[in-house]
Design an enzyme around this catalytic site. Structure first.
Site, PDB file in Angstrom:
ATOM      1  N   GLY A   1       0.842  -1.209   0.000  1.00 26.04           N
ATOM      2  CA  GLY A   1       0.000   0.000   0.000  1.00 26.04           C
ATOM      3  C   GLY A   1       0.869   1.249   0.000  1.00 26.04           C
ATOM      4  O   GLY A   1       1.869   1.302   0.722  1.00 26.04           O
TER       5      GLY A   1
ATOM      6  N   ARG B   1       0.945  -5.226  -5.215  1.00 28.85           N
ATOM      7  CA  ARG B   1       1.137  -6.406  -4.367  1.00 28.85           C
ATOM      8  C   ARG B   1       1.296  -7.561  -5.355  1.00 28.85           C
ATOM      9  O   ARG B   1       0.448  -7.748  -6.225  1.00 28.85           O
ATOM     10  CB  ARG B   1      -0.080  -6.623  -3.466  1.00 28.85           C
ATOM     11  CG  ARG B   1      -0.444  -5.369  -2.623  1.00 28.85           C
ATOM     12  CD  ARG B   1      -1.473  -5.704  -1.561  1.00 28.85           C
ATOM     13  NE  ARG B   1      -2.166  -4.540  -1.046  1.00 28.85           N
ATOM     14  CZ  ARG B   1      -1.758  -3.801  -0.012  1.00 28.85           C
ATOM     15  NH1 ARG B   1      -0.638  -4.085   0.606  1.00 28.85           N
ATOM     16  NH2 ARG B   1      -2.471  -2.770   0.411  1.00 28.85           N
TER      17      ARG B   1
ATOM     18  N   ASP C   1       5.316  -4.344   6.199  1.00 30.87           N
ATOM     19  CA  ASP C   1       5.962  -5.605   6.593  1.00 30.87           C
ATOM     20  C   ASP C   1       5.993  -6.644   5.463  1.00 30.87           C
ATOM     21  O   ASP C   1       6.917  -7.458   5.411  1.00 30.87           O
ATOM     22  CB  ASP C   1       5.381  -6.169   7.891  1.00 30.87           C
ATOM     23  CG  ASP C   1       3.883  -6.338   7.825  1.00 30.87           C
ATOM     24  OD1 ASP C   1       3.288  -5.965   6.791  1.00 30.87           O
ATOM     25  OD2 ASP C   1       3.304  -6.856   8.791  1.00 30.87           O
TER      26      ASP C   1
ATOM     27  N   THR D   1       4.233   2.878   5.860  1.00 23.25           N
ATOM     28  CA  THR D   1       2.830   2.425   5.885  1.00 23.25           C
ATOM     29  C   THR D   1       2.042   3.312   6.825  1.00 23.25           C
ATOM     30  O   THR D   1       2.516   3.618   7.933  1.00 23.25           O
ATOM     31  CB  THR D   1       2.685   0.948   6.322  1.00 23.25           C
ATOM     32  OG1 THR D   1       1.319   0.709   6.688  1.00 23.25           O
ATOM     33  CG2 THR D   1       3.554   0.583   7.506  1.00 23.25           C
TER      34      THR D   1
ATOM     35  N   ASP E   1      -0.275   2.449   8.526  1.00 21.45           N
ATOM     36  CA  ASP E   1      -0.724   1.650   9.675  1.00 21.45           C
ATOM     37  C   ASP E   1       0.197   1.810  10.897  1.00 21.45           C
ATOM     38  O   ASP E   1      -0.216   1.540  12.018  1.00 21.45           O
ATOM     39  CB  ASP E   1      -0.790   0.164   9.307  1.00 21.45           C
ATOM     40  CG  ASP E   1      -1.706  -0.098   8.124  1.00 21.45           C
ATOM     41  OD1 ASP E   1      -2.588   0.742   7.871  1.00 21.45           O
ATOM     42  OD2 ASP E   1      -1.531  -1.127   7.448  1.00 21.45           O
TER      43      ASP E   1
ATOM     44  N   ASP F   1       2.491  -0.099  11.963  1.00 25.13           N
ATOM     45  CA  ASP F   1       2.354  -1.379  12.677  1.00 25.13           C
ATOM     46  C   ASP F   1       3.595  -2.266  12.553  1.00 25.13           C
ATOM     47  O   ASP F   1       3.509  -3.477  12.751  1.00 25.13           O
ATOM     48  CB  ASP F   1       1.130  -2.136  12.127  1.00 25.13           C
ATOM     49  CG  ASP F   1       1.255  -2.448  10.634  1.00 25.13           C
ATOM     50  OD1 ASP F   1       2.164  -1.908   9.979  1.00 25.13           O
ATOM     51  OD2 ASP F   1       0.437  -3.237  10.131  1.00 25.13           O
TER      52      ASP F   1
ATOM     53  N   ARG G   1      -5.350  -1.828   9.152  1.00 28.57           N
ATOM     54  CA  ARG G   1      -5.265  -3.294   9.060  1.00 28.57           C
ATOM     55  C   ARG G   1      -5.538  -3.926  10.424  1.00 28.57           C
ATOM     56  O   ARG G   1      -6.600  -3.685  10.969  1.00 28.57           O
ATOM     57  CB  ARG G   1      -3.895  -3.716   8.510  1.00 28.57           C
ATOM     58  CG  ARG G   1      -3.914  -5.062   7.813  1.00 28.57           C
ATOM     59  CD  ARG G   1      -2.553  -5.384   7.246  1.00 28.57           C
ATOM     60  NE  ARG G   1      -2.230  -4.572   6.094  1.00 28.57           N
ATOM     61  CZ  ARG G   1      -2.498  -4.934   4.835  1.00 28.57           C
ATOM     62  NH1 ARG G   1      -3.083  -6.077   4.591  1.00 28.57           N
ATOM     63  NH2 ARG G   1      -2.168  -4.161   3.833  1.00 28.57           N
TER      64      ARG G   1
HETATM   65  O1  F6P Z   1      -1.518  -1.249   4.764  1.00 31.89           O
HETATM   66  C1  F6P Z   1      -2.081  -0.056   4.362  1.00 31.89           C
HETATM   67  C2  F6P Z   1      -3.555  -0.215   4.115  1.00 31.89           C
HETATM   68  O2  F6P Z   1      -4.061   1.045   3.711  1.00 31.89           O
HETATM   69  C3  F6P Z   1      -4.365  -0.782   5.286  1.00 31.89           C
HETATM   70  O3  F6P Z   1      -4.637   0.215   6.254  1.00 31.89           O
HETATM   71  C4  F6P Z   1      -5.580  -1.301   4.576  1.00 31.89           C
HETATM   72  O4  F6P Z   1      -6.164  -2.360   5.309  1.00 31.89           O
HETATM   73  C5  F6P Z   1      -5.013  -1.813   3.287  1.00 31.89           C
HETATM   74  O5  F6P Z   1      -3.800  -1.130   3.072  1.00 31.89           O
HETATM   75  C6  F6P Z   1      -5.909  -1.578   2.096  1.00 31.89           C
HETATM   76  O6  F6P Z   1      -5.317  -2.182   1.000  1.00 31.89           O
HETATM   77  P1  F6P Z   1      -5.768  -1.956  -0.506  1.00 31.89           P
HETATM   78  O7  F6P Z   1      -5.258  -0.616  -0.946  1.00 31.89           O
HETATM   79  O8  F6P Z   1      -5.113  -3.067  -1.249  1.00 31.89           O
HETATM   80  O9  F6P Z   1      -7.254  -1.989  -0.528  1.00 31.89           O
END
Ligand code: F6P
Length: 320
Positions: A12, A73, A104, A126, A128, A130, A172
């Site tokens: 992300g 990803r 991570d 990130t 998050d 985290d 997340r």
């Molecule tokens: O890890 C960053 C994040 O924005 C999380 O907070 C969220 O759960 C996820 O990515 C969303 O992912 P995507 O952009 O693939 O929907």
């Protein structure tokens, strides 16, 4: 002898990734080594999708959200075949060191590549916040400020209509973003996955608040807890307070990075290149109490995230 490095962003996106890219590219130029940008994270490494970078190619990106290198990803990269292809690309292009910017998942990718003799350094980015090994991840501050700006606006209308606003924020499985945002915008309650919420106590407080003449509330729900819709339904049922739901979603990942994120990303980018040049490879760059350090990537991935209990206690005590 390091002659050429490469940089990628993966997972992300997070505001400030561009500042980190810029710092990597400019530090490489300062040290007289060449630098490639890998497009779409590990996907680009598997496919050999790269571009030459120089100080001019990163002019002005410091203030832009997102990532100029794109991100993705990549399921293929997680296979041994994908890793082998990515390592071959590095060998073929003469990449002596790879800077991987992301969360991570990106760290695990960097660690796996090191098994194929690719020298890596990872930078935490990130919203998050985290990642166990570091107190701070690029993008967190901007995401907090974006969320707060939106919630402050929500409060105006909630107050006018005497309603409750249930706001779902990202994170997340972590409540880090929710806690910061909740404290900063004066939430009545902050629901996070790391701790159980006492709903009976919350409903009782909302009923009491009505008697005391207060009829509007902001309730922050971290996405790891469940959906804001479910929480809102329960609130309506138990308190009768008119309630509205807002899911902030991907807006939290955009926008021009704050000063904190630009500076943190720049410091981390410089540190990452210096680590590669000094032969400290398969490392992650971390913010610790004593400043910015680099740490072994396997050690870093083995750490478990320490919950910020003091912050949680603060949130509980002021949510009256
Ligand atoms: O890890 C960053 C994040 O924005 C999380 O907070 C969220 O759960 C996820 O990515 C969303 O992912 P995507 O952009 O693939 O929907």
């Amino acid at each position: 002898m390091v002659k050429r490095i490469a940089v990628l962003t993966s997972g992300g996106d997070a505001p400030g990734m561009n500042s980190a890219i810029r710092a990597v590219v400019r530090t490489a130029a300062f040290e007289g080594i060449s630098c490639l940008g890998v497009k779409r994270g590990f996907v680009g490494l598997v496919n050999g999708d790269v571009m030459e970078m120089n100080p001019r190619s990163v002019d002005g990106i410091n203030l832009k959200g997102g990532t100029m290198l794109y991100t993705a990803r990549s399921p293929e990269f997680k296979t041994e075949e994908g890793l082998r292809k990515a390592a071959q690309t590095c060998k073929y292009l003469g990449i002596d060191g790879l800077v991987c910017i992301g969360g991570d998942g990106t760290f695990r990718g960097a660690r796996d590549l090191s098994r194929y003799d690719v020298s890596t350094v990872a930078i935490p980015a990130t919203i998050d916040n985290d990642i166990a090994c570091t107190r701070y991840s690029i993008g967190f501050d901007t995401a907090c400020n974006t969320a707060i700006e939106a919630i402050d606006k929500l409060r105006d209308t909630m107050q006018s209509h005497e309603r409750c606003s249930v706001v779902e924020v990202m994170g997340r499985n972590s409540g880090s973003l929710a806690m910061y945002v909740g404290i900063a915008c004066g939430a009545s309650a902050i629901l996070i996955p790391e701790r159980e919420t006492n709903f009976e106590e919350l409903y009782e407080r909302m009923r009491m608040a009505r008697i005391q003449g207060r009829n509007h509330h902001i309730i922050i729900v971290a996405e790891g807890v469940g959906t804001a819709n479910e929480v809102a339904q329960d609130i309506i049922e138990h308190t009768g307070v008119e309630t509205r739901v807002t899911v902030l979603g991907h807006v939290q990942r955009g926008g021009s990075p704050t000063a904190r994120d630009r500076v943190a990303a720049t410091r981390m980018g410089v540190k990452a290149v210096n680590a590669l040049l000094e032969g400290r490879t398969n490392r992650v760059i971390c913010f610790k109490d004593k400043g910015i350090i680099d740490q072994d990537i396997i050690e870093a991935l083995d750490m478990s995230h320490e919950f910020h209990q003091e912050l949680y206690d603060v949130a509980i005590q002021v949510a009256r």
